[in-house]
Design a protein around this motif. Structure first.
Motif, PDB file in Angstrom:
ATOM      1  N   THR A 240       0.806  -1.218   0.000  1.00 51.71           N
ATOM      2  CA  THR A 240       0.000   0.000   0.000  1.00 51.71           C
ATOM      3  C   THR A 240       0.838   1.267   0.000  1.00 51.71           C
ATOM      4  O   THR A 240       0.334   2.355   0.264  1.00 51.71           O
ATOM      5  N   GLY A 241       2.133   1.163  -0.293  1.00 56.80           N
ATOM      6  CA  GLY A 241       2.993   2.325  -0.210  1.00 56.80           C
ATOM      7  C   GLY A 241       3.497   2.493   1.208  1.00 56.80           C
ATOM      8  O   GLY A 241       3.485   1.563   2.016  1.00 56.80           O
ATOM      9  N   GLY A 242       3.944   3.710   1.541  1.00 61.72           N
ATOM     10  CA  GLY A 242       4.454   3.932   2.887  1.00 61.72           C
ATOM     11  C   GLY A 242       4.565   5.404   3.229  1.00 61.72           C
ATOM     12  O   GLY A 242       4.526   6.268   2.352  1.00 61.72           O
ATOM     13  N   GLY A 243       4.697   5.693   4.523  1.00 59.30           N
ATOM     14  CA  GLY A 243       4.820   7.060   4.989  1.00 59.30           C
ATOM     15  C   GLY A 243       3.610   7.888   4.602  1.00 59.30           C
ATOM     16  O   GLY A 243       2.466   7.490   4.845  1.00 59.30           O
ATOM     17  N   TYR A 244       3.859   9.032   3.958  1.00 63.66           N
ATOM     18  CA  TYR A 244       2.769   9.921   3.537  1.00 63.66           C
ATOM     19  C   TYR A 244       2.388   9.695   2.073  1.00 63.66           C
ATOM     20  O   TYR A 244       1.681  10.519   1.485  1.00 63.66           O
ATOM     21  N   ALA A 245       2.832   8.569   1.522  1.00 67.68           N
ATOM     22  CA  ALA A 245       2.448   8.174   0.161  1.00 67.68           C
ATOM     23  C   ALA A 245       1.852   6.775   0.236  1.00 67.68           C
ATOM     24  O   ALA A 245       2.497   5.785  -0.106  1.00 67.68           O
ATOM     25  N   GLN A 246       0.625   6.700   0.743  1.00 65.56           N
ATOM     26  CA  GLN A 246      -0.034   5.426   0.966  1.00 65.56           C
ATOM     27  C   GLN A 246      -1.440   5.435   0.384  1.00 65.56           C
ATOM     28  O   GLN A 246      -2.072   6.490   0.260  1.00 65.56           O
ATOM     29  N   VAL A 247      -1.924   4.218   0.065  1.00 66.15           N
ATOM     30  CA  VAL A 247      -3.348   4.060  -0.215  1.00 66.15           C
ATOM     31  C   VAL A 247      -4.022   3.586   1.064  1.00 66.15           C
ATOM     32  O   VAL A 247      -3.440   2.830   1.849  1.00 66.15           O
ATOM     33  N   VAL A 248      -5.250   4.059   1.283  1.00 67.44           N
ATOM     34  CA  VAL A 248      -5.978   3.772   2.514  1.00 67.44           C
ATOM     35  C   VAL A 248      -7.408   3.332   2.181  1.00 67.44           C
ATOM     36  O   VAL A 248      -7.918   3.654   1.101  1.00 67.44           O
ATOM     37  N   PRO A 249      -8.036   2.609   3.117  1.00 71.96           N
ATOM     38  CA  PRO A 249      -7.584   2.204   4.453  1.00 71.96           C
ATOM     39  C   PRO A 249      -6.570   1.070   4.385  1.00 71.96           C
ATOM     40  O   PRO A 249      -6.876  -0.018   3.932  1.00 71.96           O
ATOM     41  N   MET A 250      -5.339   1.355   4.837  1.00 72.30           N
ATOM     42  CA  MET A 250      -4.218   0.432   4.613  1.00 72.30           C
ATOM     43  C   MET A 250      -4.394  -0.894   5.343  1.00 72.30           C
ATOM     44  O   MET A 250      -4.010  -1.952   4.830  1.00 72.30           O
ATOM     45  N   GLU A 251      -5.008  -0.883   6.547  1.00 63.78           N
ATOM     46  CA  GLU A 251      -5.210  -2.154   7.251  1.00 63.78           C
ATOM     47  C   GLU A 251      -6.131  -3.062   6.457  1.00 63.78           C
ATOM     48  O   GLU A 251      -5.865  -4.253   6.284  1.00 63.78           O
ATOM     49  N   ASP A 252      -7.222  -2.522   5.970  1.00 63.88           N
ATOM     50  CA  ASP A 252      -8.179  -3.321   5.203  1.00 63.88           C
ATOM     51  C   ASP A 252      -7.533  -3.863   3.929  1.00 63.88           C
ATOM     52  O   ASP A 252      -7.683  -5.041   3.590  1.00 63.88           O
ATOM     53  N   ILE A 253      -6.836  -2.978   3.208  1.00 68.62           N
ATOM     54  CA  ILE A 253      -6.249  -3.382   1.921  1.00 68.62           C
ATOM     55  C   ILE A 253      -5.207  -4.476   2.137  1.00 68.62           C
ATOM     56  O   ILE A 253      -5.131  -5.441   1.374  1.00 68.62           O
ATOM     57  N   ASN A 254      -4.410  -4.356   3.204  1.00 68.70           N
ATOM     58  CA  ASN A 254      -3.361  -5.340   3.464  1.00 68.70           C
ATOM     59  C   ASN A 254      -3.892  -6.646   4.035  1.00 68.70           C
ATOM     60  O   ASN A 254      -3.183  -7.653   4.026  1.00 68.70           O
ATOM     61  N   LEU A 255      -5.128  -6.651   4.528  1.00 68.84           N
ATOM     62  CA  LEU A 255      -5.678  -7.865   5.113  1.00 68.84           C
ATOM     63  C   LEU A 255      -6.758  -8.449   4.192  1.00 68.84           C
ATOM     64  O   LEU A 255      -6.455  -8.918   3.114  1.00 68.84           O
ATOM     65  N   HIS A 256      -8.016  -8.387   4.573  1.00 76.07           N
ATOM     66  CA  HIS A 256      -9.048  -9.090   3.788  1.00 76.07           C
ATOM     67  C   HIS A 256      -9.601  -8.274   2.630  1.00 76.07           C
ATOM     68  O   HIS A 256     -10.152  -8.828   1.691  1.00 76.07           O
ATOM     69  N   PHE A 257      -9.479  -6.948   2.700  1.00 74.71           N
ATOM     70  CA  PHE A 257      -9.919  -6.026   1.649  1.00 74.71           C
ATOM     71  C   PHE A 257     -11.361  -6.331   1.244  1.00 74.71           C
ATOM     72  O   PHE A 257     -12.250  -6.323   2.091  1.00 74.71           O
ATOM     73  N   THR A 258     -11.611  -6.602  -0.023  1.00 73.05           N
ATOM     74  CA  THR A 258     -12.970  -6.916  -0.476  1.00 73.05           C
ATOM     75  C   THR A 258     -13.159  -8.413  -0.723  1.00 73.05           C
ATOM     76  O   THR A 258     -14.141  -8.820  -1.350  1.00 73.05           O
ATOM     77  N   GLY A 259     -12.232  -9.211  -0.238  1.00 71.50           N
ATOM     78  CA  GLY A 259     -12.388 -10.665  -0.325  1.00 71.50           C
ATOM     79  C   GLY A 259     -11.906 -11.314  -1.601  1.00 71.50           C
ATOM     80  O   GLY A 259     -12.129 -12.517  -1.813  1.00 71.50           O
ATOM     81  N   ASP A 260     -11.213 -10.560  -2.462  1.00 74.97           N
ATOM     82  CA  ASP A 260     -10.763 -11.129  -3.739  1.00 74.97           C
ATOM     83  C   ASP A 260      -9.845 -12.338  -3.544  1.00 74.97           C
ATOM     84  O   ASP A 260      -9.970 -13.358  -4.236  1.00 74.97           O
ATOM     85  N   MET A 261      -8.880 -12.209  -2.619  1.00 75.09           N
ATOM     86  CA  MET A 261      -7.941 -13.307  -2.401  1.00 75.09           C
ATOM     87  C   MET A 261      -8.652 -14.549  -1.884  1.00 75.09           C
ATOM     88  O   MET A 261      -8.315 -15.683  -2.239  1.00 75.09           O
ATOM     89  N   HIS A 262      -9.639 -14.342  -1.024  1.00 76.49           N
ATOM     90  CA  HIS A 262     -10.387 -15.485  -0.499  1.00 76.49           C
ATOM     91  C   HIS A 262     -11.203 -16.150  -1.597  1.00 76.49           C
ATOM     92  O   HIS A 262     -11.307 -17.384  -1.649  1.00 76.49           O
ATOM     93  N   ALA A 263     -11.783 -15.341  -2.472  1.00 74.07           N
ATOM     94  CA  ALA A 263     -12.549 -15.906  -3.591  1.00 74.07           C
ATOM     95  C   ALA A 263     -11.647 -16.732  -4.496  1.00 74.07           C
ATOM     96  O   ALA A 263     -12.014 -17.832  -4.936  1.00 74.07           O
ATOM     97  N   LEU A 264     -10.459 -16.218  -4.779  1.00 72.19           N
ATOM     98  CA  LEU A 264      -9.508 -16.946  -5.614  1.00 72.19           C
ATOM     99  C   LEU A 264      -9.076 -18.251  -4.954  1.00 72.19           C
ATOM    100  O   LEU A 264      -9.030 -19.306  -5.597  1.00 72.19           O
ATOM    101  N   THR A 265      -8.762 -18.187  -3.665  1.00 72.96           N
ATOM    102  CA  THR A 265      -8.356 -19.396  -2.945  1.00 72.96           C
ATOM    103  C   THR A 265      -9.468 -20.439  -2.975  1.00 72.96           C
ATOM    104  O   THR A 265      -9.218 -21.632  -3.218  1.00 72.96           O
ATOM    105  N   SER A 266     -10.703 -19.991  -2.757  1.00 76.64           N
ATOM    106  CA  SER A 266     -11.840 -20.919  -2.792  1.00 76.64           C
ATOM    107  C   SER A 266     -12.023 -21.523  -4.177  1.00 76.64           C
ATOM    108  O   SER A 266     -12.304 -22.722  -4.307  1.00 76.64           O
ATOM    109  N   ALA A 267     -11.851 -20.716  -5.208  1.00 77.23           N
ATOM    110  CA  ALA A 267     -12.032 -21.214  -6.575  1.00 77.23           C
ATOM    111  C   ALA A 267     -10.959 -22.234  -6.933  1.00 77.23           C
ATOM    112  O   ALA A 267     -11.245 -23.272  -7.539  1.00 77.23           O
ATOM    113  N   VAL A 268      -9.704 -21.948  -6.562  1.00 77.63           N
ATOM    114  CA  VAL A 268      -8.610 -22.891  -6.835  1.00 77.63           C
ATOM    115  C   VAL A 268      -8.886 -24.227  -6.158  1.00 77.63           C
ATOM    116  O   VAL A 268      -8.759 -25.296  -6.773  1.00 77.63           O
ATOM    117  N   ASN A 269      -9.290 -24.185  -4.894  1.00 80.17           N
ATOM    118  CA  ASN A 269      -9.472 -25.419  -4.139  1.00 80.17           C
ATOM    119  C   ASN A 269     -10.760 -26.141  -4.517  1.00 80.17           C
ATOM    120  O   ASN A 269     -10.829 -27.374  -4.411  1.00 80.17           O
TER     121      ASN A 269
END
Length: 557
Positions: free
Chosen positions: A111-140
């Motif tokens: 998400t970048g760093g310092g004063y050059a970041q995308v936010v909300p950084m906690e959400d984006i770095n963790l579950h965000f909108t669930g894309d990674m979970h959807a991909l993991t579920s589809a693969v499995n």
């Protein structure tokens, strides 16, 4: 302050509703699917409407080979977008999504760093909108359907020894690289050897990032080769008749995610393939949408220019239908001194000799990007230990290569620290360009691999080892020989040896395996000791993370 402290302090007072961010780039509230007040997906109706608009200009941000000293490519990408907005340019950023593997491991988020970041950084770095979970579920899910087909009679005569589809998990877990499944008797399935990839290395991640709509998504999924039958003929998802089920799991994940920077620059964060083991670029839909919504779209490719940028230019660009108008290469004086042989503990000491020696790495990347016929700018991500003599020397060395090296301080100063870079990028956007692909699309796999190794990496040749020799013959026999190649290689060196720093020459790249990814539309070449399931370090970043009783996260960088 840490990145998360800066983000939380600024989010609490200044983050805007995502509807306001959308409005400033011409998106209507009805064209969003909101995930709380600060995140949203751009729906397909909006994408279809935007397809009628002309493209803006495209800036690709890449870097030298990464080092333990850090380069700050995502930070510079975000800061450049903020700086262009400060100059009243309509800029939109397109980034990849973070993976939990590096977040919990060693590399960190995206998400970048310092004063050059995308936010909300906690959400984006963790579950965000669930894309990674959807991909993991589809693969499995696909993996479960393959094993169920074998258990229920195996009408397709799938050879359990020749299944190439792996399961996935979005975390670094070395214990899952090689596993045996189906133990416990006939009711538990057919025992066989299997393994896990990290989700971002899966073919479905590549497909999500290259598909242009649901119809294209389904066509790509149907072409996935899951393995071979007893006659050694390929078996696809279409043969299993489960294309629709897998596509259904990804229908929402296919939509780009809209967030903002700390300075409210719109950012589309979508898709997250690693560049060392996958193709390393955010989604075509996100990049296309950024091109339609802004006069300038700024995107980045993963790791160094030998990996992410090469794959962006040779795999993504032909499908995107838009070539970059300028390329920014991010470097730090610290990292160049490290390439020049300085120990990590001594990088804060001035060393002009090591800087000049280590410049060979940046020089090679400059030459590589210039070879594509696109104007190049070098962004020098500042550290407080940089001396005036070192900065002057680096700028002189870059001048000799025909490029400008511009100091940036976006971590500390946000967009204000990127204004000089923004001016230089605008000048580059006005320069003539004549994009030239690296290789002929109709060339065979061996020719393409040798071209990348000799021209981009600076090596002597490619050597095929073990099963890669037979796989090359099988690829040609099956008519897949004209596909692009995606080389899985260490990110730390131009060679396949992570300890060979600077710009090594006269080396051989060893290809040990060739994996057809027909849905993605390329052949993956596994080189050296690179793995598609990383491991956690001795002291993973997870050891520093916590959450308070009221839900406040700490230790996330």
């Amino acid at each position: 302050m840490s990145d998360i402290q800066i983000a939380q302090e600024n989010e609490a007072h200044e983050i805007k509703p995502i509807t306001a961010i959308a409005e400033q780039i011409g998106l209507e509230t009805a064209e969003l699917e909101q995930y709380g007040p600060y995140k949203a997906k751009v729906n397909f109706k909006a994408i279809q409407r935007l397809n009628q608009q002309a493209d803006g200009q495209l800036v690709l941000v890449t870097s030298i080979n990464p080092t333990p000293a850090g380069e700050g490519k995502s930070t510079v990408t975000v800061g450049l977008g903020d700086a262009l907005r400060q100059l009243d340019k309509s800029a939109v950023i397109a980034l990849r999504e973070p993976s939990l593997g590096p977040v919990m491991g060693m590399k960190g988020g995206a998400t970048g760093g310092g004063y050059a970041q995308v936010v909300p950084m906690e959400d984006i770095n963790l579950h965000f909108t669930g894309d990674m979970h959807a991909l993991t579920s589809a693969v499995n899910t696909l993996a479960a359907l393959i094993d169920n087909h074998i258990q229920q009679g195996n009408v397709l005569n799938i050879d359990p020894r020749r299944i190439i589809w792996k399961r996935a998990l979005d975390i670094n877990d070395r214990a899952l690289r090689q596993v045996v499944i189906g133990l416990g008797g006939p009711v538990q399935g057919m025992p066989r050897q299997d393994g896990f990839d990290i989700t971002v290395a899966s073919e479905l991640m590549a497909i999500l990032c290259l598909a242009t709509d649901i119809t294209d998504l389904k066509a790509r999924i149907s072409r996935i080769v899951i393995g071979y039958n007893f006659d050694r003929q390929p078996v696809t998802v279409a043969d299993l008749k489960v294309t629709g089920a897998i596509a259904m799991l990804l229908k929402d994940a296919l939509k780009p995610n809209l967030v903002q920077t700390l300075e409210h620059t719109p950012a589309l964060v979508h898709g997250g393939p690693f560049a060392n083991i996958a193709h390393g670029c955010n989604s075509i839909l996100a990049t296309q949408t950024a091109l339609k919504l802004g006069d300038i779209a700024i995107t980045e490719a993963g790791f160094g220019a030998d990996l992410g940028a090469e794959k962006f230019l040779d795999i993504k660009v032909p499908q995107l239908g838009k070539t970059p108008d300028a390329i920014v290469i991010v470097a730090t004086i610290r990292a160049l001194k490290y390439n020049g042989g300085v120990a990590l503990t001594d990088l804060t000491t001035e060393n002009l000799g090591a800087l000049e020696t280590g410049f060979s790495n940046l020089a090679k990347h400059i030459a590589n990007m210039q070879r594509y016929g696109v104007p190049v700018v070098v962004a020098v991500n500042e550290f407080t230990s940089d001396t005036e003599a070192e900065i002057n020397l680096l700028q002189e060395l870059c001048e000799q290569k025909g490029v400008k090296a511009v100091e940036t301080s976006v971590w500390a100063n946000g967009g204000q620290g990127g204004l000089a870079l923004a001016h230089e990028v605008l000048a580059a956007l006005d320069q003539p360009k004549d994009f030239q692909p690296l290789y002929d699309a109709q060339a065979d796999i061996k020719t393409k691999l040798n071209t990348i190794v000799t021209e981009i990496y600076g090596g002597r040749e490619v050597v095929f080892e073990g099963k890669a020799i037979n796989q090359l013959k099988q690829i040609e026999k099956n008519g897949w020989g004209q596909l692009p190649v995606c080389i899985a290689k260490t990110q730390y060196s131009l060679s396949d040896n992570p300890k060979a720093l600077g710009a090594p020459t006269d080396f051989t790249v060893h290809v040990r395996e060739l994996i057809p990814k027909l849905g993605a539309g390329f052949i993956v070449a596994m080189t050296g000791a690179v793995l598609t399931m990383p491991g956690l370090p001795k002291k993973p970043a997870a050891l520093n993370m916590d959450v308070t009783a009221d839900g406040q996260i700490s230790g996330l960088f």
